[in-house]
Design an enzyme around this catalytic site. Structure first.
Site, short mmCIF file in Angstrom:
data_model
loop_
_atom_site.label_atom_id
_atom_site.label_comp_id
_atom_site.label_asym_id
_atom_site.label_seq_id
_atom_site.Cartn_x
_atom_site.Cartn_y
_atom_site.Cartn_z
CD GLU A 169 -2.71 -1.33 -0.04
OE1 GLU A 169 -3.00 -0.38 -0.80
OE2 GLU A 169 -3.18 -2.56 -0.51
CD GLU A 212 -1.32 -4.20 -7.89
OE1 GLU A 212 -1.08 -5.24 -6.93
OE2 GLU A 212 -2.04 -3.38 -7.47
#
Length: 503
Positions: free
Chosen positions: A266, A295
């Site tokens: 994250e 991502e």
């Protein structure tokens, strides 16, 4: 005020409304009491509807027409022309959605999130199934509103929302190529002596895990003056503004890697959002250019950095000092091999690098079938377990460890899952380009020097926001578009050494 300034002002209002909704959603996942779910769903529906109505107003369209004329002499890459281009794309999609559908979608997903949390906690898919049925029906309606010509086209339309220009057929081809390279590697690893990671399955104090993870996140450049970390059922990052980017994680008191690598993952997302140029604040340009590129940033920091031996050369003595009983007698090489252990597992976010993409393939095929109408919601658990057995050789013992593990469907994020693997492939391409420019990154990491890499990413990827597409960024930085080769090369080299496959 000229038309371009008027457009920027209107877009800033839309941005603020959406980010206000994001604050409520973050609270819903972290601190909101369960009993507030219905009221929160109504609040979110109101904000999303207001945002949609303001953005899709005829005035926005008129301002866009004027802006196209006033920016026609600018270079295609000029940020102002990019703002008009990106806004036009978003406007064209948004104006196809009736306000009723936007409101119903916001209400349905808010309720679905609460239902998913309860269903996951109780290991009871039947609690979630009616909500998933509703979300999928609305997703189909959304795809049709976007212009899907047939059920086969619906998934392409939804995928394009997250990865512009990509189609389901292209994803399937990329996955087939990747699978062809993965299968022999997985088979070779399965035939080698397995790595022992039993020492990682032990009591690890949750507060100590939390503090260590945040120390590393800050070493990567995550600034707690502009962010924070909280607990949630499913780890996520969220952006309220370029200057307010937050992350969450979940800690497993009996398995250190779970919470730690969740924090690194994250953090990668958050560094991307924080790195967008302030020139794009409160505009459609102020975010990552695609979910795949996003991502790539989280996978870079989680895997190429956080699971590297060089990283732990620097950080492992500190971790041993934090957990002397668990790790004090464990050598660095033994620890390094353990955190990179390859074994089929049930949980995607805890999967190893080699088998991770097989988890993504399972989800891609199931949600594509749901949208195309070849799979019923009631049959998802059976389809899920069958695919897990086919791809990974394991069958989840519970739905909590199977089809209820991920939050994405409850959020209405259909077409999202393939971007995890697309980002994995991009991460290896970008890492190779950074090595080319910065020299041996392992030497940097072994010295505890991570900011040069962060700054390289900020200069080449982060600062541009949505000015360039993911493909354009790859071509600018790497010289080619999406390419599975660098990731397969990286995986073979790394795991050949860890599992002594060359012997």
């Amino acid at each position: 005020m000229n038309s371009l300034d008027a457009l920027r002002t209107r877009l800033a209002t839309v941005y603020d409304l959406n980010k206000a909704a994001s604050v409520l959603e973050w609270d819903q996942e972290t601190y909101m009491p369960r009993g507030a779910a219905e009221a929160r769903s109504q609040q979110l529906a109101t904000l999303r509807s207001l945002s949609h109505a303001h953005f899709t107003d005829d005035e926005t369209g008129a301002l866009l027409e004027d802006a196209h004329i006033s920016t026609s002499d600018l270079d295609a890459d000029h940020p102002t022309r990019a703002l008009v281009r990106v806004t036009q794309r978003d406007y064209d999609r948004a104006t196809r959605l009736p306000a009723r559908l936007v409101s119903e979608f916001a209400t349905a997903t808010s309720r679905a999130k609460q239902a998913w949390q309860a269903a996951r906690a109780d290991d009871d898919y039947s609690q979630f199934a009616p909500h998933l049925e509703r979300v999928m029906a609305l997703s189909i309606e959304k795809a049709d509103a976007f212009g899907a010509a047939s059920p086969r086209d619906r998934y392409d339309v939804l995928l394009d929302e997250y990865e512009p220009g990509m189609t389901a057929a292209e994803v399937a081809r990329e996955f087939a190529e990747l699978r062809a390279g993965l299968v022999p590697l997985v088979e070779a690893i399965a035939g080698a002596p397995q790595v022992d990671d039993r020492f990682l399955h032990a009591p690890f104090d949750e507060d100590a895990q939390w503090a260590f993870g945040l120390d590393v996140a800050q070493a990567f450049g995550y600034d707690l003056a502009h962010g924070r970390q909280d607990r949630s059922t499913h780890p996520f990052s969220t952006t309220f503004a370029i200057d307010d980017v937050r992350i969450t994680t979940r800690i497993d008191s009996q398995f250190f890697p779970s919470g730690f690598f969740g924090t690194l993952h994250e953090t990668g997302h958050a560094l991307y959002e924080r790195g967008v140029s302030s020139d794009y604040a409160r505009s459609p340009l102020a975010s990552g250019t695609s979910l795949g590129m996003h991502e790539s940033q989280s996978r870079l920091w989680e895997n190429q950095v956080g699971r590297s031996r060089a990283f732990w050369h620097h950080w492992y003595p500190t971790l041993q000092a934090v957990f002397p009983t668990q790790l004090g007698g464990v050598a660095l090489d033994v620890y390094y091999r353990a955190i990179n252990r390859v074994a089929p597992s049930f949980i995607r976010v805890e999967a190893d690098e080699v088998t991770y993409n097989l988890h993504v393939m399972v989800r891609f095929e199931i949600e594509r079938a749901l949208i195309e109408g070849s799979l019923a919601v009631v049959d998802v658990p059976e389809a899920w377990n069958g695919a897990m057995e086919d791809y990974l050789g394991v069958t989840p013992p519970t739905d909590r460890e199977g089809c209820l593990q991920d939050i994405h469907w409850s959020l209405g994020l259909v077409g999202y899952f393939p971007t995890y693997t697309l980002g994995t492939l991009m991460s290896a391409q970008l890492f190779a380009a950074a090595q080319r420019d910065l020299g041996d990154l392992a030497n940097h990491f072994a010295r505890g020097s991570f900011l040069p890499f962060r700054e390289w990413l900020r200069a080449h990827i982060h600062q541009h926001g949505r000015v360039h597409t993911a493909t354009e960024l790859l071509e600018r930085v790497c010289g080619v578009g999406l390419d599975a080769g660098p990731w397969l090369e990286y995986a073979r080299a790394k795991y050949t050494l860890i599992y002594d496959l060359a012997a």
